[in-house]
Write an enzyme that holds these catalytic residues in place. Structure first.
Site, mmCIF file in Angstrom:
data_model
loop_
_atom_site.group_PDB
_atom_site.id
_atom_site.type_symbol
_atom_site.label_atom_id
_atom_site.label_comp_id
_atom_site.label_asym_id
_atom_site.label_seq_id
_atom_site.Cartn_x
_atom_site.Cartn_y
_atom_site.Cartn_z
ATOM 1 C CD GLU A 1 -3.676 -2.225 7.262
ATOM 2 O OE1 GLU A 1 -2.551 -2.472 6.798
ATOM 3 O OE2 GLU A 1 -4.301 -1.194 7.000
ATOM 4 N N GLY B 1 4.916 1.359 4.862
ATOM 5 C CA GLY B 1 6.265 1.922 4.772
ATOM 6 C C GLY B 1 7.276 1.014 4.085
ATOM 7 C CG ASN C 1 -1.716 1.223 1.411
ATOM 8 O OD1 ASN C 1 -1.802 2.048 0.502
ATOM 9 N ND2 ASN C 1 -2.333 1.371 2.580
ATOM 10 C CD1 TRP C 2 3.468 0.754 -2.757
ATOM 11 C CD2 TRP C 2 3.721 1.846 -4.694
ATOM 12 N NE1 TRP C 2 4.167 -0.069 -3.610
ATOM 13 C CE2 TRP C 2 4.335 0.583 -4.808
ATOM 14 C CE3 TRP C 2 3.736 2.703 -5.795
ATOM 15 C CZ2 TRP C 2 4.979 0.161 -5.976
ATOM 16 C CZ3 TRP C 2 4.370 2.280 -6.959
ATOM 17 C CH2 TRP C 2 4.986 1.032 -7.041
ATOM 18 C CE LYS C 3 -0.230 3.404 4.655
ATOM 19 N NZ LYS C 3 -0.201 3.554 6.099
ATOM 20 C CB SER D 1 4.977 -1.589 12.073
ATOM 21 O OG SER D 1 4.605 -0.228 12.231
ATOM 22 C CD GLU E 1 -3.034 5.706 6.553
ATOM 23 O OE1 GLU E 1 -3.002 5.711 5.311
ATOM 24 O OE2 GLU E 1 -2.125 5.236 7.251
#
Ligand code: PGA
Length: 253
Positions: free
Chosen positions: A167, A235, A9-11, A213, A97
């Site tokens: 998550e 990340g 998930n590159w956001k 994470s 988010e």
């Protein structure tokens, strides 16, 4: 046996040229024998470029959100059909988010899940508790509401194409990971909820990813748990070598 699935998930990261470079690096490093499903979820603007970069490989492309209507006066939105045309096969729905900053609700996630499945996209439906909810002993209540709300009315045949991502909000981007035991407990609970909502065979088929994470150094242990079927990586998915290391851990799990 459920096939493991590792999704990046590159956001809101990576311009088109950066996305091309990252997908090319991942493609170069990926073991062609990967036994797991690998999915890259760039921002909308880079979907087409990433689809081209990975075409002809086993790497799939996903989006990070979509609207539930096929078209219409919804300024700023993107439909499932538009994603399909860009060769998307997956779509992340109800990420924390989006719930936190954009007011997404379980009812809205449910509409999107239904629309994604109807359009032939595999939804990655995200659930997870906040730290306050965990500390107040409300994990089960929160996850039950999210699962029952987000997956309401989905048929057994369709559920097999749904991926759930657990998550815990307190673990996302914080460097704090749920312990493999903490994650396994919630994953087993989610599978039980799906069995009650639909059937045991649907529950046995649904893949449940862990996200929060996940990194090369904790992936193997998390992925060794019986109900952890993959990872939704934030990340660590922005770096080709870290992402590939997690794919390799899944390959060996
Ligand atoms: P993280 O993000 O790996 O950076 O914690 C995971 C996610 O939000 O999907």
């Amino acid at each position: 046996m459920r096939k493991k699935i590792i999704a990046g998930n590159w956001k809101m990261n990576k311009t088109v040229s950066e996305a091309e470079a990252l997908s090319a690096a991942i493609k170069r490093e990926l073991d062609t024998e990967a036994k797991v499903d690998v999915v890259l979820c760039p921002p909308f603007t880079a979907i087409s470029a990433v689809s081209q970069a990975v075409s002809g490989t086993q790497i799939a492309v996903g989006a990070q959100n979509m609207h539930f209507e096929p078209s219409g006066a919804y300024t700023g939105e993107i439909s499932a059909q538009m994603l399909r045309e860009q060769y998307c096969r997956y779509v992340i729905l109800g990420h924390s988010e989006r719930r936190q900053y954009f007011g997404e609700t379980d009812a809205g996630v449910n509409k999107k899940t239904v629309a994604a499945l109807a359009a032939g996209l595999k939804p990655i439906v995200c659930v997870g508790e906040t730290l306050e909810e965990r500390e107040a002993g409300k994990i089960e209540e929160v996850i039950t509401t999210q699962i029952n709300g987000s997956l309401a009315g989905i048929s057994e045949a369709d559920l097999k194409n749904v991926v759930v991502a657990y998550e815990p909000v307190w673990a996302i981007g914080t460097g704090k990971t749920a312990s493999p035991e903490q994650a396994q407990d919630v994953h087993a609970m989610i599978r039980g909820l799906i069995a009650s909502l639909c059937s045991q065979s649907a529950a046995d088929a649904v893949r449940i990813q862990y996200g929060g994470s996940m990194k090369p150094d904790n992936a193997a242990e998390l992925l060794s748990k019986p109900d952890i079927d993959g990872g939704l990586i934030g990340g660590a998915a922005l770096d080709a070598l870290s992402f590939i290391a997690i794919v390799k851990a899944a390959n060996e799990a």
